[in-house]
Motif scaffolding. Sequence first.
Motif, PDB file in Angstrom:
ATOM      1  N   ARG A   1      -2.664   4.092  -6.314  1.00 33.03           N
ATOM      2  CA  ARG A   1      -1.359   4.604  -5.866  1.00 33.03           C
ATOM      3  C   ARG A   1      -0.408   3.468  -5.525  1.00 33.03           C
ATOM      4  O   ARG A   1       0.777   3.512  -5.859  1.00 33.03           O
ATOM      5  CB  ARG A   1      -1.538   5.515  -4.658  1.00 33.03           C
ATOM      6  CG  ARG A   1      -2.118   6.850  -5.007  1.00 33.03           C
ATOM      7  CD  ARG A   1      -2.178   7.742  -3.788  1.00 33.03           C
ATOM      8  NE  ARG A   1      -2.916   8.947  -4.100  1.00 33.03           N
ATOM      9  CZ  ARG A   1      -3.695   9.601  -3.274  1.00 33.03           C
ATOM     10  NH1 ARG A   1      -3.840   9.177  -2.022  1.00 33.03           N
ATOM     11  NH2 ARG A   1      -4.329  10.690  -3.645  1.00 33.03           N
ATOM     12  N   ALA A   2      -0.928   2.441  -4.840  1.00 27.71           N
ATOM     13  CA  ALA A   2      -0.090   1.299  -4.458  1.00 27.71           C
ATOM     14  C   ALA A   2       0.395   0.541  -5.701  1.00 27.71           C
ATOM     15  O   ALA A   2       1.554   0.120  -5.760  1.00 27.71           O
ATOM     16  CB  ALA A   2      -0.864   0.361  -3.540  1.00 27.71           C
ATOM     17  N   SER A   3      -0.483   0.390  -6.694  1.00 22.98           N
ATOM     18  CA  SER A   3      -0.062  -0.338  -7.898  1.00 22.98           C
ATOM     19  C   SER A   3       0.969   0.464  -8.682  1.00 22.98           C
ATOM     20  O   SER A   3       1.885  -0.107  -9.276  1.00 22.98           O
ATOM     21  CB  SER A   3      -1.268  -0.681  -8.779  1.00 22.98           C
ATOM     22  OG  SER A   3      -1.809   0.478  -9.362  1.00 22.98           O
ATOM     23  N   LYS A   4       0.838   1.800  -8.687  1.00 22.24           N
ATOM     24  CA  LYS A   4       1.843   2.628  -9.346  1.00 22.24           C
ATOM     25  C   LYS A   4       3.181   2.543  -8.622  1.00 22.24           C
ATOM     26  O   LYS A   4       4.231   2.493  -9.251  1.00 22.24           O
ATOM     27  CB  LYS A   4       1.374   4.082  -9.411  1.00 22.24           C
ATOM     28  CG  LYS A   4       0.350   4.326 -10.510  1.00 22.24           C
ATOM     29  CD  LYS A   4      -0.208   5.722 -10.502  1.00 22.24           C
ATOM     30  CE  LYS A   4       0.835   6.788 -10.687  1.00 22.24           C
ATOM     31  NZ  LYS A   4       0.269   8.145 -10.809  1.00 22.24           N
ATOM     32  N   ALA A   5       3.145   2.507  -7.295  1.00 25.27           N
ATOM     33  CA  ALA A   5       4.378   2.404  -6.515  1.00 25.27           C
ATOM     34  C   ALA A   5       5.077   1.067  -6.766  1.00 25.27           C
ATOM     35  O   ALA A   5       6.301   1.004  -6.815  1.00 25.27           O
ATOM     36  CB  ALA A   5       4.075   2.568  -5.036  1.00 25.27           C
ATOM     37  N   ARG A   6       4.282  -0.001  -6.937  1.00 27.09           N
ATOM     38  CA  ARG A   6       4.861  -1.313  -7.212  1.00 27.09           C
ATOM     39  C   ARG A   6       5.496  -1.369  -8.595  1.00 27.09           C
ATOM     40  O   ARG A   6       6.465  -2.073  -8.809  1.00 27.09           O
ATOM     41  CB  ARG A   6       3.797  -2.405  -7.119  1.00 27.09           C
ATOM     42  CG  ARG A   6       3.656  -2.952  -5.722  1.00 27.09           C
ATOM     43  CD  ARG A   6       2.706  -4.133  -5.680  1.00 27.09           C
ATOM     44  NE  ARG A   6       1.382  -3.602  -5.362  1.00 27.09           N
ATOM     45  CZ  ARG A   6       0.272  -3.833  -6.046  1.00 27.09           C
ATOM     46  NH1 ARG A   6       0.297  -4.625  -7.080  1.00 27.09           N
ATOM     47  NH2 ARG A   6      -0.866  -3.307  -5.702  1.00 27.09           N
ATOM     48  N   GLN A   7       4.945  -0.610  -9.538  1.00 26.30           N
ATOM     49  CA  GLN A   7       5.472  -0.628 -10.900  1.00 26.30           C
ATOM     50  C   GLN A   7       6.796   0.109 -11.002  1.00 26.30           C
ATOM     51  O   GLN A   7       7.651  -0.242 -11.805  1.00 26.30           O
ATOM     52  CB  GLN A   7       4.466  -0.005 -11.871  1.00 26.30           C
ATOM     53  CG  GLN A   7       3.266  -0.870 -12.113  1.00 26.30           C
ATOM     54  CD  GLN A   7       2.246  -0.199 -13.005  1.00 26.30           C
ATOM     55  OE1 GLN A   7       2.375   0.987 -13.324  1.00 26.30           O
ATOM     56  NE2 GLN A   7       1.234  -0.942 -13.403  1.00 26.30           N
ATOM     57  N   ARG A   8       6.970   1.170 -10.207  1.00 25.19           N
ATOM     58  CA  ARG A   8       8.202   1.956 -10.275  1.00 25.19           C
ATOM     59  C   ARG A   8       9.220   1.401  -9.283  1.00 25.19           C
ATOM     60  O   ARG A   8       8.922   1.248  -8.099  1.00 25.19           O
ATOM     61  CB  ARG A   8       7.921   3.410  -9.899  1.00 25.19           C
ATOM     62  CG  ARG A   8       7.261   4.157 -10.993  1.00 25.19           C
ATOM     63  CD  ARG A   8       7.197   5.626 -10.638  1.00 25.19           C
ATOM     64  NE  ARG A   8       5.786   5.960 -10.501  1.00 25.19           N
ATOM     65  CZ  ARG A   8       5.261   6.732  -9.591  1.00 25.19           C
ATOM     66  NH1 ARG A   8       6.009   7.276  -8.668  1.00 25.19           N
ATOM     67  NH2 ARG A   8       3.994   6.986  -9.567  1.00 25.19           N
ATOM     68  N   PRO A   9      10.406   1.132  -9.733  1.00 20.98           N
ATOM     69  CA  PRO A   9      11.448   0.717  -8.770  1.00 20.98           C
ATOM     70  C   PRO A   9      11.851   1.927  -7.909  1.00 20.98           C
ATOM     71  O   PRO A   9      11.832   3.066  -8.356  1.00 20.98           O
ATOM     72  CB  PRO A   9      12.603   0.244  -9.646  1.00 20.98           C
ATOM     73  CG  PRO A   9      12.363   0.876 -10.972  1.00 20.98           C
ATOM     74  CD  PRO A   9      10.897   1.139 -11.097  1.00 20.98           C
ATOM     75  N   ASP A  10      12.169   1.643  -6.643  1.00 24.82           N
ATOM     76  CA  ASP A  10      12.591   2.722  -5.737  1.00 24.82           C
ATOM     77  C   ASP A  10      13.914   3.299  -6.194  1.00 24.82           C
ATOM     78  O   ASP A  10      14.867   2.566  -6.479  1.00 24.82           O
ATOM     79  CB  ASP A  10      12.718   2.215  -4.300  1.00 24.82           C
ATOM     80  CG  ASP A  10      11.369   1.869  -3.707  1.00 24.82           C
ATOM     81  OD1 ASP A  10      10.333   2.329  -4.253  1.00 24.82           O
ATOM     82  OD2 ASP A  10      11.337   1.134  -2.708  1.00 24.82           O
ATOM     83  N   ARG A  11      13.959   4.601  -6.273  1.00 22.97           N
ATOM     84  CA  ARG A  11      15.205   5.280  -6.655  1.00 22.97           C
ATOM     85  C   ARG A  11      15.858   5.828  -5.405  1.00 22.97           C
ATOM     86  O   ARG A  11      15.244   6.473  -4.581  1.00 22.97           O
ATOM     87  CB  ARG A  11      14.906   6.427  -7.618  1.00 22.97           C
ATOM     88  CG  ARG A  11      14.331   5.920  -8.909  1.00 22.97           C
ATOM     89  CD  ARG A  11      14.036   7.063  -9.829  1.00 22.97           C
ATOM     90  NE  ARG A  11      13.388   6.542 -11.038  1.00 22.97           N
ATOM     91  CZ  ARG A  11      12.823   7.277 -11.924  1.00 22.97           C
ATOM     92  NH1 ARG A  11      12.786   8.588 -11.782  1.00 22.97           N
ATOM     93  NH2 ARG A  11      12.258   6.753 -12.990  1.00 22.97           N
ATOM     94  N   GLN A  12      17.126   5.575  -5.306  1.00 20.89           N
ATOM     95  CA  GLN A  12      17.855   6.053  -4.121  1.00 20.89           C
ATOM     96  C   GLN A  12      19.000   6.920  -4.524  1.00 20.89           C
ATOM     97  O   GLN A  12      19.559   6.883  -5.529  1.00 20.89           O
ATOM     98  CB  GLN A  12      18.362   4.862  -3.313  1.00 20.89           C
ATOM     99  CG  GLN A  12      17.219   4.047  -2.773  1.00 20.89           C
ATOM    100  CD  GLN A  12      17.742   2.827  -2.024  1.00 20.89           C
ATOM    101  OE1 GLN A  12      18.930   2.543  -1.997  1.00 20.89           O
ATOM    102  NE2 GLN A  12      16.843   2.107  -1.420  1.00 20.89           N
TER     103      GLN A  12
END
Length: 146
Positions: free
Chosen positions: A135-146
């Motif tokens: 989960r952490a690696s997937k979160a790092r791959q996706r840029p945060d959308r705001q």
Amino acid sequence: MSDKHLSYADRWMLNYEREHQNVSRPTHQQYGQQFPDRQTIRAGLSPAMQSNNPGSACLWNDIPGLATELDPVVESAIQTRKALKLTQESFSRCLGISAKTLRDWEQGRRHPSGAAVTLLAWASLQPEFVRELHRASKARQRPDRQ
């Protein structure tokens, strides 16, 4: 069949044979018993290995003695990876190893060393941590959308 449809190696061999008439390819009979005939080979194959298309290669390895034994730790890591529904690439990324190395372990081509066995045992015993790493690696791959 014309020469233009042959492979490079076959074209080279044909040209060589044309230029050197006194040289010929050895036949099965010239080698005697060194090469078994096609019927002997087919008789030794299990039904799953026999091809319906005789010109095709066999993709299964049912021959006794050729299968390699997998390390029990690798087998449990495979079960963990499949239970987590992770690909070899994502599982290896979570563990910090290359996908090729994991693939080689899982296919029995190579065996893990001492530290790698410890890592795989940990992953098998603590699948929830592997899930969190994924989960952490997937979160790092996706840029945060705001």
